[in-house]
Design a protein around this motif. Sequence first.
Motif, mmCIF file in Angstrom:
data_model
loop_
_atom_site.group_PDB
_atom_site.id
_atom_site.type_symbol
_atom_site.label_atom_id
_atom_site.label_comp_id
_atom_site.label_asym_id
_atom_site.label_seq_id
_atom_site.Cartn_x
_atom_site.Cartn_y
_atom_site.Cartn_z
ATOM 1 N N GLN A 52 0.816 -1.217 0.000
ATOM 2 C CA GLN A 52 0.000 0.000 0.000
ATOM 3 C C GLN A 52 0.847 1.264 0.000
ATOM 4 O O GLN A 52 0.365 2.328 -0.408
ATOM 5 N N CYS A 100 -10.798 0.063 3.464
ATOM 6 C CA CYS A 100 -9.378 -0.106 3.151
ATOM 7 C C CYS A 100 -8.802 1.261 2.810
ATOM 8 O O CYS A 100 -9.444 2.059 2.119
ATOM 9 N N LEU A 101 -7.612 1.516 3.291
ATOM 10 C CA LEU A 101 -6.949 2.785 2.985
ATOM 11 C C LEU A 101 -6.780 2.970 1.484
ATOM 12 O O LEU A 101 -6.668 4.092 1.009
ATOM 13 N N HIS A 142 -7.273 -9.665 5.979
ATOM 14 C CA HIS A 142 -7.375 -8.527 5.065
ATOM 15 C C HIS A 142 -5.982 -8.056 4.642
ATOM 16 O O HIS A 142 -5.712 -7.858 3.450
ATOM 17 N N GLU A 143 -5.102 -7.894 5.642
ATOM 18 C CA GLU A 143 -3.753 -7.394 5.321
ATOM 19 C C GLU A 143 -2.949 -8.423 4.528
ATOM 20 O O GLU A 143 -2.206 -8.074 3.611
ATOM 21 N N HIS A 146 -3.542 -8.396 0.858
ATOM 22 C CA HIS A 146 -2.806 -7.369 0.108
ATOM 23 C C HIS A 146 -1.489 -7.927 -0.447
ATOM 24 O O HIS A 146 -1.031 -7.503 -1.502
ATOM 25 N N ASP A 185 -8.119 0.669 7.476
ATOM 26 C CA ASP A 185 -7.850 -0.555 6.761
ATOM 27 C C ASP A 185 -8.391 -1.728 7.562
ATOM 28 O O ASP A 185 -8.063 -1.896 8.716
HETATM 29 NI NI NI Z 1 -6.556 -2.762 2.981
#
Ligand code: NI
Length: 190
Positions: A52, A100-101, A142-143, A146, A185
Motif C-alpha cells: 500500500q 481499506c486505505l 485482510h492485510e 494485500h 484498513d
Molecule cells: Ni486494505
Amino acid sequence: MTIKAVLRMGAKLLGEVAAPVTEFNSTDLDAIVQDMLDTMQHLDGAGIAAPQIGVSQRIIIFGIDHNPRYPDVEPVPLTVLINPEIEIIDDNQNTLWEGCLSVPGMRGLVARPNKIKYVGFDPQGTKIERVAEDFHARVVLHESDHLDGILYPQRIDDLSQFGFIEELEAAGKLPKKTTEDTDTDAGSES
Ligand code: NI
C-alpha cells in the motif's frame, strides 16, 4: 518519520504478489516498517500492508488499541508480521463491513473465517505464532490478502453490499459512526 502516500485500488503494484523478506534485522527493513507505522497511525488505520505504500514485500502491520471507531472490537496488539502464513482453524465465517486505505470512502460487507492460526516473523526475525478470532483474524486476513494482490472488494459476495460510506449510512445499511472518520484498513468499519 515519513508519512507515505497510499496507493489506491487500480494501482498496478496493489495487484501483484509481494516478495518474501529475506533479510531481517536490517536498517532497510526497519525503515520500511517505520514508514508503514507512521502512515497507518497518521490515517488512524487498523492495519496496513507494505504494497500500500509502494513496497512489494511481504510485511503487514496491524493493531487496535480501544479505538473509539471500533467500540465493539477487542484490542489487538500492535504487531509487525513478516512473511505471514495463515491456517484456517474454523471454516465457519462471519460477515462485517470492511474498508481499506486503498479504497477510500467506501465500505463492503465481507465474509471471512472465524478463527485462524498465523505464523510469521518480527523485524528481528523472531518467530510469531498466534491463534486469532473474529476481528483479529479479519484484520490479519485482510492485510495478508494485500500481499497476494487481493483487495477486499474482490471478497464481497453480494455487490449490493458495497458502496460509499455516506450512501450506505443513509440507506441504513452501515451503522452511523459517532466520531470523526477517515478511511482505515480492515475492519468493522475499516
Ligand atoms: Ni486494505
